[in-house]
Design a protein around this motif. Structure first.
Motif, PDB file in Angstrom:
ATOM      1  N   CYS A 169       2.339 -71.256  -3.373  1.00 55.09           N
ATOM      2  CA  CYS A 169       1.348 -70.739  -1.959  1.00 55.09           C
ATOM      3  C   CYS A 169       0.122 -70.267  -2.941  1.00 55.09           C
ATOM      4  CB  CYS A 169       2.161 -69.217  -2.033  1.00 55.09           C
ATOM      5  SG  CYS A 169       3.720 -69.548  -0.957  1.00 55.09           S
ATOM      6  N   ASP A 170      -0.163 -69.575  -1.405  1.00 51.86           N
ATOM      7  CA  ASP A 170      -1.951 -69.364  -2.261  1.00 51.86           C
ATOM      8  C   ASP A 170      -2.424 -67.995  -2.420  1.00 51.86           C
ATOM      9  OD1 ASP A 170      -3.223 -72.157  -1.946  1.00 51.86           O
ATOM     10  OD2 ASP A 170      -2.089 -71.961  -0.228  1.00 51.86           O
ATOM     11  N   ALA A 171      -0.996 -67.459  -1.493  1.00 51.58           N
ATOM     12  CA  ALA A 171      -1.291 -65.614  -1.750  1.00 51.58           C
ATOM     13  C   ALA A 171      -0.274 -64.920  -1.706  1.00 51.58           C
ATOM     14  CB  ALA A 171      -2.321 -65.496  -0.535  1.00 51.58           C
ATOM     15  N   ILE A 172      -0.183 -64.016  -1.672  1.00 54.74           N
ATOM     16  CA  ILE A 172       1.606 -63.213  -1.991  1.00 54.74           C
ATOM     17  C   ILE A 172       1.102 -62.695  -0.683  1.00 54.74           C
ATOM     18  CG2 ILE A 172       2.757 -61.810  -3.589  1.00 54.74           C
ATOM     19  CD1 ILE A 172       2.238 -63.519  -5.531  1.00 54.74           C
ATOM     20  N   ALA A 173       2.145 -62.595   0.137  1.00 50.36           N
ATOM     21  CA  ALA A 173       2.496 -60.954   1.138  1.00 50.36           C
ATOM     22  C   ALA A 173       3.808 -60.103   0.394  1.00 50.36           C
ATOM     23  CB  ALA A 173       2.808 -60.954   2.289  1.00 50.36           C
ATOM     24  N   GLU A 174       3.150 -59.152  -0.630  1.00 50.50           N
ATOM     25  CA  GLU A 174       4.411 -58.723  -1.079  1.00 50.50           C
ATOM     26  C   GLU A 174       5.042 -57.135   0.234  1.00 50.50           C
ATOM     27  OE1 GLU A 174       4.451 -55.823  -5.169  1.00 50.50           O
ATOM     28  OE2 GLU A 174       3.423 -57.669  -5.391  1.00 50.50           O
ATOM     29  N   VAL A 175       6.297 -57.855   0.083  1.00 50.49           N
ATOM     30  CA  VAL A 175       7.646 -55.965   1.287  1.00 50.49           C
ATOM     31  C   VAL A 175       7.384 -55.555   0.606  1.00 50.49           C
ATOM     32  CG1 VAL A 175       8.515 -56.725   2.792  1.00 50.49           C
ATOM     33  CG2 VAL A 175       7.273 -58.483   2.418  1.00 50.49           C
ATOM     34  N   VAL A 176       7.124 -54.134   0.434  1.00 51.02           N
ATOM     35  CA  VAL A 176       7.812 -52.982   0.163  1.00 51.02           C
ATOM     36  C   VAL A 176       8.533 -51.863   1.096  1.00 51.02           C
ATOM     37  CG1 VAL A 176       7.610 -50.816  -1.110  1.00 51.02           C
ATOM     38  CG2 VAL A 176       5.555 -53.053  -1.972  1.00 51.02           C
ATOM     39  N   ARG A 177       9.566 -51.666   0.834  1.00 49.53           N
ATOM     40  CA  ARG A 177      10.628 -50.744   1.359  1.00 49.53           C
ATOM     41  C   ARG A 177       9.871 -49.986   1.167  1.00 49.53           C
ATOM     42  NH1 ARG A 177      17.757 -50.643   1.130  1.00 49.53           N
ATOM     43  NH2 ARG A 177      17.464 -48.366   2.564  1.00 49.53           N
TER      44      ARG A 177
ATOM     45  N   PRO B 118      -5.246 -54.285  -1.525  1.00 54.35           N
ATOM     46  CA  PRO B 118      -5.142 -54.112   0.640  1.00 54.35           C
ATOM     47  C   PRO B 118      -4.023 -54.102   0.938  1.00 54.35           C
ATOM     48  CG  PRO B 118      -5.655 -56.225   0.076  1.00 54.35           C
ATOM     49  CD  PRO B 118      -5.465 -55.884  -1.270  1.00 54.35           C
ATOM     50  N   SER B 119      -3.628 -53.496   2.018  1.00 54.91           N
ATOM     51  CA  SER B 119      -2.044 -53.149   2.215  1.00 54.91           C
ATOM     52  C   SER B 119      -1.612 -53.087   4.165  1.00 54.91           C
ATOM     53  CB  SER B 119      -1.791 -51.829   1.469  1.00 54.91           C
ATOM     54  OG  SER B 119      -2.239 -50.640   2.311  1.00 54.91           O
ATOM     55  N   VAL B 120      -1.142 -53.270   4.899  1.00 51.77           N
ATOM     56  CA  VAL B 120      -1.014 -52.895   5.960  1.00 51.77           C
ATOM     57  C   VAL B 120       0.424 -52.780   6.225  1.00 51.77           C
ATOM     58  CG1 VAL B 120       0.286 -55.623   6.038  1.00 51.77           C
ATOM     59  CG2 VAL B 120      -1.497 -54.850   8.498  1.00 51.77           C
ATOM     60  N   ILE B 121       0.478 -51.975   7.171  1.00 56.09           N
ATOM     61  CA  ILE B 121       2.412 -51.050   7.697  1.00 56.09           C
ATOM     62  C   ILE B 121       2.763 -51.899   8.960  1.00 56.09           C
ATOM     63  CG2 ILE B 121       3.175 -49.143   8.528  1.00 56.09           C
ATOM     64  CD1 ILE B 121       0.651 -48.005   7.400  1.00 56.09           C
TER      65      ILE B 121
ATOM     66  N   TYR C  44      -0.635 -56.296   0.405  1.00 52.89           N
ATOM     67  CA  TYR C  44       0.984 -55.848   0.593  1.00 52.89           C
ATOM     68  C   TYR C  44       1.504 -54.916   1.901  1.00 52.89           C
ATOM     69  CZ  TYR C  44      -0.194 -54.894  -4.749  1.00 52.89           C
ATOM     70  OH  TYR C  44      -0.166 -55.191  -5.878  1.00 52.89           O
ATOM     71  N   VAL C  45       2.279 -55.448   1.633  1.00 53.57           N
ATOM     72  CA  VAL C  45       3.847 -54.788   3.613  1.00 53.57           C
ATOM     73  C   VAL C  45       3.942 -53.530   3.385  1.00 53.57           C
ATOM     74  CG1 VAL C  45       4.286 -56.278   5.153  1.00 53.57           C
ATOM     75  CG2 VAL C  45       2.982 -57.722   3.793  1.00 53.57           C
ATOM     76  N   LEU C  46       3.827 -52.518   3.966  1.00 58.37           N
ATOM     77  CA  LEU C  46       4.759 -51.735   3.718  1.00 58.37           C
ATOM     78  C   LEU C  46       4.970 -51.218   5.229  1.00 58.37           C
ATOM     79  CD1 LEU C  46       2.127 -48.700   2.701  1.00 58.37           C
ATOM     80  CD2 LEU C  46       3.152 -50.337   1.109  1.00 58.37           C
TER      81      LEU C  46
END
Length: 335
Positions: free
Chosen positions: A97-105, A228-231, A206-208
């Motif tokens: 992959c070219d980038a990571i969307a890191e999902v955080v619970r 950077p993050s997104v909810i 970062y995906v919250l």
């Protein structure tokens, strides 16, 4: 433009729920040749009101959005860098992959067990990032070992690569991401480090995952620290458009448009692409056969009311091979 962002995280944090919610926003198969590449890859439409306005302006029969590719990656567990769980599969998938969307619970749910026994977003991020760091450390250490023969022979390329990788190795040993040092490397060292395709060199979003709970003070404290993050709340499909747009930005992508009665379409390109490079999104021949491009900003075209009026007002420009296509440009290529 085949650039992808991998959805990464610990087990039971909502990765697959998020992916399933995103794929509902996929591009219809008749409009895009590969809406679903395989069960874990989705081609997702990028929300963009400019496309709709241009399509209305041109009375287009079809409108085709720009897209971004999401990949649902197997859950990570502590020890993944040593092959624990599906560690090898996990790391290979991220590398592609070219980038990571890191999902955080963020959410609490007694029926959905947390792999670490408690919900602690910052700790989860540390766990994931540490596994990526350890995997990169193995990669760099192995490469440095294989370079020794060339270094002893005094090969210039090997000396530069060793110098750059030793700096990266030091940062990784301090449990920091390789991306934190990249800009401080010598310009001649950067290509060698970049070629390593290190996991911790990839951009991270970062995906919250709030899942049914309202943002709280603690959530704000997390967003202040993690950027950077997104909810998002994938169950109720909240924040998905923000996520798609942020993923697009994280991949450093922009959109230009072509518009007419047949169709209005958004084309995905890397930022800072020249006109011939941008043209390859339409067809590879456009690079070599490029002559010139007629360009106008999308909003100026709408304000002019027609191409003829835009031309009369001098708003429609002729650009050559060196022109850098801008986000929102409406382009007609001449070949």
């Amino acid at each position: 433009m085949s650039l992808s962002i991998g959805i990464v995280g610990l087990p039971n944090v909502g990765k697959s729920t998020l992916f399933n919610a995103l794929t509902k926003k996929g591009v219809p198969a008749e409009n895009y040749p590969f809406c679903t590449i395989d069960p874990s890859v989705g081609i997702i439409a990028v929300p963009d009101e400019r496309l709709d306005k241009l399509a209305t302006f041109s009375a287009s029969r079809k409108r085709i959005p720009a897209v971004v590719e999401f990949v649902d990656i197997a859950g990570l567990v502590r020890g993944a860098s040593k092959g624990e769980g599906k560690g090898n599969q996990f790391l290979t998938a991220i590398r592609e992959c070219d980038a990571i969307a890191e999902v955080v619970r963020i959410f609490e749910d007694s029926e959905i067990l947390h792999v670490e026994g408690k919900v602690d977003p910052l700790s989860d991020i540390e766990t994931i990032n540490l596994e990526l760091i350890l995997a990169d450390l193995q990669t760099v250490t192995k490469r440095l070992g294989s370079l020794e023969k060339d270094v002893k022979r005094g090969e210039k390329g090997a000396l530069l690569e060793k110098s750059g990788l030793e700096k990266v190795q030091k940062i990784l040993e301090e449990e920091k991401m390789a991306s934190s040092i990249f800009e401080n490397l010598d310009e001649k060292e950067k290509p060698f480090v970049k070629n390593m395709q290190l996991l911790t060199m990839k951009p991270v979003l970062y995906v919250l995952n709030t899942s049914e709970i309202s943002p709280s003070t603690s959530l704000r404290a997390i967003t202040d620290r993690i950027k950077p993050s997104v909810i998002v709340d994938p169950i109720f499909e909240k924040g998905l458009n923000d996520l798609i747009k942020k993923a697009y930005e994280t991949l450093d992508l922009i959109t230009y448009f072509t518009t007419g009665e047949d169709e209005t379409r958004g084309w995905t390109i890397k930022r800072n692409s020249t006109a011939p490079e941008a043209g390859t999104a339409i067809h590879t021949d456009f690079r070599d056969k490029f002559i010139r491009a007629e360009v106008i900003e999308w909003d100026k075209l709408l304000s002019a009311g027609s191409y003829a009026s835009a031309r009369e007002k001098g708003l429609l420009r002729t650009e050559g091979k060196e022109y850098i296509v801008q986000d929102g440009d409406v382009v007609e290529f001449k070949i």
